[in-house]
Design an enzyme around this catalytic site. Structure first.
Site, PDB file in Angstrom:
ATOM      1  N   CYS A   1       2.658   1.034   3.411  1.00  0.00           N
ATOM      2  CA  CYS A   1       1.772   1.627   2.348  1.00  0.00           C
ATOM      3  C   CYS A   1       2.638   2.357   1.003  1.00  0.00           C
ATOM      4  O   CYS A   1       3.187   1.824   0.954  1.00  0.00           O
ATOM      5  CB  CYS A   1       0.254   2.299   2.699  1.00  0.00           C
ATOM      6  SG  CYS A   1      -1.036   2.088   1.835  1.00  0.00           S
TER       7      CYS A   1
ATOM      8  N   HIS B   1      -2.695  -2.514   5.503  1.00  0.00           N
ATOM      9  CA  HIS B   1      -2.531  -1.251   6.249  1.00  0.00           C
ATOM     10  C   HIS B   1      -2.528  -1.952   8.073  1.00  0.00           C
ATOM     11  O   HIS B   1      -3.528  -3.196   8.048  1.00  0.00           O
ATOM     12  CB  HIS B   1      -3.848  -0.740   6.623  1.00  0.00           C
ATOM     13  CG  HIS B   1      -3.497   0.543   5.611  1.00  0.00           C
ATOM     14  ND1 HIS B   1      -3.426   1.601   5.902  1.00  0.00           N
ATOM     15  CD2 HIS B   1      -4.505   0.908   3.840  1.00  0.00           C
ATOM     16  CE1 HIS B   1      -3.733   1.919   4.565  1.00  0.00           C
ATOM     17  NE2 HIS B   1      -4.332   1.549   3.506  1.00  0.00           N
TER      18      HIS B   1
ATOM     19  N   GLU C   1      -2.561  -1.439  10.816  1.00  0.00           N
ATOM     20  CA  GLU C   1      -3.636  -1.023  11.967  1.00  0.00           C
ATOM     21  C   GLU C   1      -5.001  -1.501  11.822  1.00  0.00           C
ATOM     22  O   GLU C   1      -5.933  -1.196  12.536  1.00  0.00           O
ATOM     23  CB  GLU C   1      -3.451   0.889  11.284  1.00  0.00           C
ATOM     24  CG  GLU C   1      -4.190   1.701  10.719  1.00  0.00           C
ATOM     25  CD  GLU C   1      -3.443   1.381   9.076  1.00  0.00           C
ATOM     26  OE1 GLU C   1      -3.858   2.153   8.712  1.00  0.00           O
ATOM     27  OE2 GLU C   1      -2.139   1.064   9.373  1.00  0.00           O
TER      28      GLU C   1
END
Length: 200
Positions: free
Chosen positions: A78, A179, A181
């Protein structure tokens, strides 16, 4: 992968990136100074927030030059990816300069909201082991208002009012604008690829 360094640059996604790594069986160690980079086999630079504050924190931690001189694979996530480029319009700040290009504010238009938030499709641009195992039309989760241009280093782009770099690689330097995650199997696969792939 025995030694993964996770840089604490003050990003709010630090904990979630660490948890995503734990799900892959990786116990990353937090790094807050140059000494912490010693012995690392992979380095991860996450980030959420504004480029000027993130660069100020890296400077205060004495990490700017060590990151520029790093000789092991590095991935920015990011904002962390944006910091790998030469410059950001956000606060008119000099970044790490590891990748060519200027990060610019995304332009709103009819039907195009900024910041870009939500799931969007990755558009492969060239071969890279970072994308190994991803299905066609894989999607990832984005939250950002600034974006890096598509360059020769772009591995995958994304279209939100125009193409921008979503995944990038130049030698040991990698990045993901989305992202990982928060991007389910797509994100997990790209993180695993970064940790396990062979670099030139």
């Amino acid at each position: 992968m025995t030694d993964v360094a996770l840089i604490d640059a003050g990003g709010a996604n630090l904990g979630s990136v660490r948890y995503a790594l734990e799900r892959l069986g990786v116990d990353a160690r937090l790094v807050r100074d140059a000494a912490g980079l010693q012995g690392a086999q992979r380095v991860i630079l996450p980030g959420v927030g504004a480029a000027p504050e993130a660069m100020s924190r890296l400077r205060a931690q004495g990490l700017v030059e060590p990151l520029r001189e790093l000789q092991v694979p590095l991935i920015g996530i990011c904002l962390g990816m944006q910091l790998l480029f030469e410059h950001s319009e956000e606060g008119d700040v000099e970044c790490l300069g590891l990748l060519p290009g200027i990060v610019r504010h995304m332009t709103p238009a009819l039907g195009i909201r900024i910041p870009h938030m939500g799931w969007n499709q990755l558009v492969p641009m060239r071969d890279s082991a970072l994308l190994a195992g991803l299905p066609e039309r894989a999607s990832a989760y984005f939250v950002h208002g600034y974006a890096a241009p598509v360059t020769a280093d772009t591995v995958a782009a994304c279209d939100h009012g125009g193409l921008f770099t979503a995944v990038v690689q130049n030698g040991l330097r990698c990045g993901a604008q989305f992202h990982p995650e928060r991007s389910a199997e797509t994100g997990a696969r790209i993180l695993r690829n970064f940790l396990e792939m062979s670099f030139p």
